[in-house]
Design an enzyme around this catalytic site. Structure first.
Site, short mmCIF file in Angstrom:
data_model
loop_
_atom_site.label_atom_id
_atom_site.label_comp_id
_atom_site.label_asym_id
_atom_site.label_seq_id
_atom_site.Cartn_x
_atom_site.Cartn_y
_atom_site.Cartn_z
N ARG A 63 0.84 -1.21 0.00
CA ARG A 63 0.00 0.00 0.00
C ARG A 63 0.87 1.26 0.00
O ARG A 63 0.55 2.25 -0.66
CB ARG A 63 -0.92 -0.03 1.22
CG ARG A 63 -1.96 1.08 1.23
CD ARG A 63 -3.09 0.78 2.19
NE ARG A 63 -4.05 1.87 2.19
CZ ARG A 63 -4.24 2.70 3.22
NH1 ARG A 63 -3.55 2.54 4.34
NH2 ARG A 63 -5.12 3.68 3.14
N HIS A 67 0.68 4.43 -2.70
CA HIS A 67 0.48 5.80 -2.24
C HIS A 67 1.67 6.69 -2.61
O HIS A 67 1.49 7.88 -2.84
CB HIS A 67 0.24 5.82 -0.73
CG HIS A 67 -1.17 5.48 -0.35
ND1 HIS A 67 -1.97 6.32 0.39
CD2 HIS A 67 -1.93 4.40 -0.64
CE1 HIS A 67 -3.16 5.77 0.55
NE2 HIS A 67 -3.16 4.60 -0.06
N ASN A 95 -3.21 9.64 4.11
CA ASN A 95 -2.04 8.78 4.34
C ASN A 95 -1.86 8.39 5.80
O ASN A 95 -0.97 7.59 6.11
CB ASN A 95 -0.77 9.47 3.83
CG ASN A 95 -0.61 9.36 2.32
OD1 ASN A 95 -1.11 8.42 1.71
ND2 ASN A 95 0.07 10.33 1.72
N HIS A 197 -5.87 -5.80 -3.48
CA HIS A 197 -6.80 -5.89 -2.35
C HIS A 197 -7.07 -7.34 -1.95
O HIS A 197 -7.89 -7.60 -1.08
CB HIS A 197 -8.12 -5.17 -2.68
CG HIS A 197 -8.02 -3.69 -2.59
ND1 HIS A 197 -9.06 -2.84 -2.89
CD2 HIS A 197 -6.99 -2.88 -2.23
CE1 HIS A 197 -8.68 -1.59 -2.71
NE2 HIS A 197 -7.42 -1.59 -2.32
N THR A 198 -6.38 -8.27 -2.58
CA THR A 198 -6.42 -9.66 -2.13
C THR A 198 -5.69 -9.79 -0.79
O THR A 198 -5.80 -10.79 -0.10
CB THR A 198 -5.77 -10.60 -3.18
OG1 THR A 198 -5.94 -11.94 -2.77
CG2 THR A 198 -4.29 -10.32 -3.36
N THR A 252 -9.26 -15.61 1.50
CA THR A 252 -7.83 -15.97 1.68
C THR A 252 -7.04 -14.70 1.98
O THR A 252 -6.25 -14.25 1.15
CB THR A 252 -7.28 -16.67 0.42
OG1 THR A 252 -7.51 -15.81 -0.72
CG2 THR A 252 -7.95 -18.02 0.18
#
Length: 329
Positions: A63, A67, A95, A197-198, A252
Site C-alpha cells: 500500500r 500511495h 495517508n 486488495h487480495t 484468503t
C-alpha cells in the site's frame, strides 16, 4: 492563430512524451551491478526477516508503494517526515492510515544495505521500496518478477500535493479509470492493480456507508452479498472503535491470489471501488477472466506493477539518493 495553438499543443505533448521516456529509459534491471551487485538479495533478506516478525509488513509495504507512486511519482516522497516548516505527504489525512510496518520495511532494508561498505548510500529509497514491494508480493505467494531500478529520491514532499491523487473506497469505474489514466495506466492496469486488495486490511468506518446509510431508499448497498452483509455487520457494528480493521479479502486474506476476483463475482468486494469492477460492463469481462485464470492475473499484475514503477521517475537534478529515507539530505 488556431494553427499556432495546435502547434504549441503538439510541442507540449511531444516534450511531455520525451520527459516520460527519458525518465523510464534510465531504469534498467541491473542498474546497481557495478556499485552494489548484491542489492536485491540484501533487500530481500531484510524484507523476509521483517515479514517473519509481522504479516502486516506485506500489505503495509504494498500500500505504501501505491500511495508513493500515485503522488508525484515513485520517488519515496511518502517516506519524508514532516518538519516545523513543512507538512509532508505522510501526514495528509489520506495517508494517516498507512501502517508503520511499511515504512519500517524500507528503513530496515536501507540499514542492511548501509552495513555493506560498497552499497552505503548508493541505492535510492525509491528503489528500495520498489524491490521490497516486489518481495512482499512474492512472499505472500504471488509471482516473482524482475524490477527495473535507477530511480532517484524526490526533493519535495507536501501534504498539499496529495489531494485528488489517490483512489477512494467510494469511487466507481469512471472515477478510477480517470485517476489511473493521469498516471499513464489503462483500464486493465487499474483492474489488475486493484487485485492487490487480495491482501490487507481496511478500517470498519470505510464500509459504514455500504452497511448503514447507502442511500435514501435503502440503508444497505444491494450489490453486497447478503451473507457477507451479516458477517460485516457482526465485525463492524456502528459503535465500533474507528481503529478496528477487517480483512479486504474475506476468503484468503493472507494469500496473494486471484480469489479477490472470485469474491467480486459473489458480491463480496469490500469497497464500492472493488465491487463496481464486477457490476460495470467495461471491467466485468476482465474480472471474470482473471477469476477463472490465476496465471493470466499474475502476468497482468506484474506488467501493471512494472508500468506503475515508471510513473514520475526522478532523474538528474530532479532527485538524489537520500542518506536518511525519512529526511531531505
Amino acid at each position: 492563430m488556431a494553427a499556432v495553438n495546435r502547434t504549441n499543443l503538439l510541442l507540449l505533448l511531444l516534450s511531455l512524451f520525451l520527459v516520460l521516456n527519458l525518465a523510464s529509459a534510465q531504469l534498467r534491471r541491473n542498474f546497481y551491478a557495478g556499485s552494489c551487485p548484491n542489492v536485491e538479495q540484501i533487500v530481500r533478506n531484510a524484507v523476509q526477516k521483517k515479514v517473519q516478525q509481522t504479516f502486516t509488513t506485506i500489505p503495509a509495504t504494498l500500500r505504501l508503494y501505491f500511495h508513493d507512486c500515485f503522488v508525484n511519482g515513485c520517488d519515496a516522497s511518502v517516506m519524508i517526515a514532516s518538519t516545523n516548516n513543512n507538512k509532508a505527504e505522510k501526514d495528509h489525512e489520506e495517508n494517516l492510515s498507512l501502517a508503520g510496518d511499511g515504512f519500517d520495511t524500507v528503513i530496515k532494508a536501507k540499514e542492511a544495505l548501509d552495513a555493506v561498505a560498497n552499497c552505503r548510500n548508493k541505492v535510492s529509497c525509491a528503489d528500495i521500496l520498489t524491490m521490497a514491494t516486489r518481495d512482499v508480493v512474492n512472499l505472500a505467494g504471488g509471482p516473482k518478477y524482475d524490477v527495473e531500478l535507477g530511480r532517484l529520491d524526490g526533493l519535495s514532499s507536501t501534504a498539499a500535493s496529495v489531494g485528488g491523487k489517490l483512489p477512494h473506497p467510494t469511487d466507481n469505474v469512471n472515477q478510477l479509470t480517470s485517476l489511473f489514466a493521469k498516471n499513464g495506466l489503462s483500464l486493465n492496469d487499474m483492474i489488475a492493480l486493484s487485485g492487490a486488495h487480495t491482501l490487507g486490511f481496511a478500517h470498519c468506518t470505510k464500509v459504514f456507508n455500504r452497511l448503514y446509510s447507502f442511500n435514501k431508499t435503502t440503508k444497505v448497498d444491494p450489490t453486497v452479498n447478503k451473507a457477507y452483509v451479516t458477517e460485516l455487520k457482526a465485525s463492524c457494528p456502528q459503535n465500533i472503535d474507528p481503529r478496528v480493521a477487517i480483512n479486504m479479502d474475506p476468503t484468503t486474506p493472507r494469500q496473494f491470489d486471484n480469489v479477490y476476483y472470485k469474491n467480486l463475482q459473489q458480491g463480496k468486494g469490500l469497497f464500492t471501488s472493488d465491487q463496481d469492477l464486477f457490476t460495470d460492463r467495461r471491467s466485468k469481462p476482465t474480472v471474470d477472466l482473471w477469476a477463472s485464470n490465476a496465471q493470466l492475473f499474475n502476468q497482468a499484475f506484474v506488467n501493471s506493477m512494472i508500468k506503475l514503477g515508471r510513473v514520475g521517475v526522478k532523474t538528474g537534478s530532479n532527485g538524489n539518493i537520500r542518506r536518511d529515507c525519512g529526511a531531505f539530505n
